[in-house]
Design an enzyme around this catalytic site. Structure first.
Site, PDB file in Angstrom:
ATOM      1  N   THR A  69       2.088  -4.863   4.819  1.00 29.70           N
ATOM      2  CA  THR A  69       0.645  -5.085   4.677  1.00 29.70           C
ATOM      3  C   THR A  69       0.396  -6.146   3.605  1.00 29.70           C
ATOM      4  O   THR A  69       1.231  -6.323   2.719  1.00 29.70           O
ATOM      5  CB  THR A  69       0.004  -3.744   4.250  1.00 29.70           C
ATOM      6  OG1 THR A  69       0.063  -2.876   5.370  1.00 29.70           O
ATOM      7  CG2 THR A  69      -1.412  -3.883   3.769  1.00 29.70           C
ATOM      8  N   ARG A  89      -4.920   5.501  15.443  1.00 29.68           N
ATOM      9  CA  ARG A  89      -4.652   5.929  14.064  1.00 29.68           C
ATOM     10  C   ARG A  89      -5.185   4.874  13.100  1.00 29.68           C
ATOM     11  O   ARG A  89      -4.985   3.676  13.277  1.00 29.68           O
ATOM     12  CB  ARG A  89      -3.152   6.123  13.872  1.00 29.68           C
ATOM     13  CG  ARG A  89      -2.723   6.482  12.437  1.00 29.68           C
ATOM     14  CD  ARG A  89      -2.365   5.268  11.623  1.00 29.68           C
ATOM     15  NE  ARG A  89      -1.776   5.610  10.328  1.00 29.68           N
ATOM     16  CZ  ARG A  89      -1.497   4.726   9.390  1.00 29.68           C
ATOM     17  NH1 ARG A  89      -1.749   3.440   9.584  1.00 29.68           N
ATOM     18  NH2 ARG A  89      -0.971   5.089   8.241  1.00 29.68           N
ATOM     19  N   GLY A 115      -5.245   3.750   9.043  1.00 31.40           N
ATOM     20  CA  GLY A 115      -4.596   4.006   7.758  1.00 31.40           C
ATOM     21  C   GLY A 115      -5.559   3.873   6.590  1.00 31.40           C
ATOM     22  O   GLY A 115      -6.780   3.938   6.749  1.00 31.40           O
ATOM     23  N   THR A 131      -0.537  -0.589  -0.663  1.00 28.91           N
ATOM     24  CA  THR A 131       0.353  -0.686   0.495  1.00 28.91           C
ATOM     25  C   THR A 131       1.292   0.498   0.479  1.00 28.91           C
ATOM     26  O   THR A 131       1.752   0.913  -0.585  1.00 28.91           O
ATOM     27  CB  THR A 131       1.168  -1.994   0.493  1.00 28.91           C
ATOM     28  OG1 THR A 131       2.186  -1.888   1.508  1.00 28.91           O
ATOM     29  CG2 THR A 131       1.842  -2.284  -0.837  1.00 28.91           C
ATOM     30  N   GLY A 155       0.009   5.200   4.549  1.00 29.30           N
ATOM     31  CA  GLY A 155      -1.442   5.318   4.445  1.00 29.30           C
ATOM     32  C   GLY A 155      -2.019   6.716   4.315  1.00 29.30           C
ATOM     33  O   GLY A 155      -2.984   6.928   3.574  1.00 29.30           O
TER      34      GLY A 155
HETATM   35  N1  ASP Z   1      -0.928   1.293   4.229  1.00 25.30           N
HETATM   36  C1  ASP Z   1      -0.754   0.785   5.562  1.00 25.30           C
HETATM   37  C2  ASP Z   1      -1.115   1.849   6.559  1.00 25.30           C
HETATM   38  O1  ASP Z   1      -0.793   2.995   6.352  1.00 25.30           O
HETATM   39  C3  ASP Z   1       0.623   0.318   5.825  1.00 25.30           C
HETATM   40  C4  ASP Z   1       1.170  -0.653   4.834  1.00 25.30           C
HETATM   41  O2  ASP Z   1       0.816  -0.649   3.673  1.00 25.30           O
HETATM   42  O3  ASP Z   1       2.002  -1.475   5.232  1.00 25.30           O
HETATM   43  O4  ASP Z   1      -1.658   1.521   7.573  1.00 25.30           O
END
Ligand code: ASP
Length: 340
Positions: free
Chosen positions: A207, A235, A237, A258, A261
């Site tokens: 992310t 879904r 996040g 990040t 999530g």
């Molecule tokens: N936090 C993001 C999610 O859960 C994923 C990520 O940080 O790469 O969608």
């Protein structure tokens, strides 16, 4: 004579007491303007992540930092810097946002993003969009051109069309690397007969996020993502959830997260850090560490955050093996880091 001695004694004891009294930590100004970015936390192996591959990531992160810093240097707003930086990372196939987004269990791409203005506490977000090249820019339009904070799916895309945003075909988001990773995860899951809900530690979250402080003292934060590989369709996040994945408040800090999530949503991570600063008077670094290295670790919540406060102090703690991250303060040399 007696009175004089008493006054002297009182003055002396007051001085001694004040010397021992705990002075609250007041962070000094570190920078007039600056920004911090992340390109996702994860479990990259430092032994195999080397050479040209590593350099590609470093130079893309440097390009993004330099762009953001030049906006801030000219007196531009932290919001403009955050959007421009994230656009660069969204347009790169290297990161899990925009082009390069990961695949859902159905082999599709669903993107989430959010942005927040620390001055007004106004915020905008989009979730589960499938045809938006730059979700962070649509999130900003939601913030500035609609009375809402979060628009999802078809409604968000209808709003994009109304705003003159060009939609892209879903094939735009296809990248060979992500597809291969999707197939690998699919095979593993089928073999072990596990669902996403049971096992979802991603090798690399990827992310992207940016937090910035501008010359006018305004903070802003933004996050953009394709979510987690093999997520269920629908879904959503933490990234588009204000307070969970993104938060900015001029009185405290700007945060972008990040990681896994669901943990960030349950712990309202970005806001929790701001609240620790506001109510417990913790400095940014301590507040961020308390949440990421203590609270989340105890629960098994993988990930990290980037933050900047109104003085230009920064924090970038993460509890995974790696986190693409970097900062640039007062237009000085950009600094990029991947491992601890
Ligand atoms: N936090 C993001 C999610 O859960 C994923 C990520 O940080 O790469 O969608």
């Amino acid at each position: 004579m007696k009175i004089k001695t008493t006054i002297l004694l009182i003055a002396l004891s007051l001085t001694v007491i004040s010397c021992f009294k705990k002075v609250p930590e007041e962070p000094g100004r570190k920078a007039e303007f600056g920004l911090v970015i992340h390109g996702g936390a994860g479990y990259i192996n430092p032994d195999t992540f080397t050479g040209e591959k590593k350099q590609k990531y470093i130079s893309k992160l440097k390009e993004a930092l330099t762009k953001g810093s030049s906006i801030l240097e000219k007196g531009g707003s932290s919001l403009d810097a955050v959007e421009a930086v994230i656009n660069i990372l969204e347009n790169s196939p290297l990161f899990n946002a925009g082009k390069g987004a990961v695949f859902t269990a159905e082999g599709t791409n669903e993107l989430d993003a959010s942005i927040m203005d620390g001055k007004t506490l106004n915020a905008g977000a989009v979730a589960g969009v499938k045809h938006i090249k730059n979700p962070i820019s649509l999130a900003r339009l939601v913030m500035e051109k609609s009375p809402h904070v979060l628009l999802a799916g078809d409604g968000a895309e209808a709003f994009a069309i109304e705003q003159g945003v060009e939609l892209v075909d879903s094939s735009y988001f296809f990248t060979e690397d992500r597809w291969k990773y999707y197939l690998k995860v699919k095979k593993e899951r089928e073999k072990k007969n596990i669902s996403f809900a049971k096992e979802n530690r991603d090798e690399k979250y990827g992310t992207v996020g940016c937090v910035a402080l501008d010359k006018h003292g305004n903070l802003a934060a933004g996050t953009s993502t394709g979510g987690m590989t093999f997520k269920r369709f629908g879904r959503i996040g933490d990234s588009p959830i204000i307070g969970a994945g993104t938060y900015a408040n001029n009185n405290t800090c700007a945060i972008s997260c990040t990681g896994h999530g669901e943990f960030f949503i349950r712990n309202v991570v970005a806001y929790d850090i701001s609240a620790l600063m506001e109510y417990s008077k913790l400095p940014l670094q301590k507040a961020a560490e308390k949440v990421v290295m203590d609270k989340l670790v105890k629960q098994g919540g993988d990930g990290g955050i980037i933050g900047i406060d109104k003085y230009g102090n920064i924090a970038m703690p993460f509890n995974t093996k790696s986190m693409f991250r970097g900062f640039m303060l007062d237009g000085k040399e950009p600094v990029i880091k991947i491992f601890k």
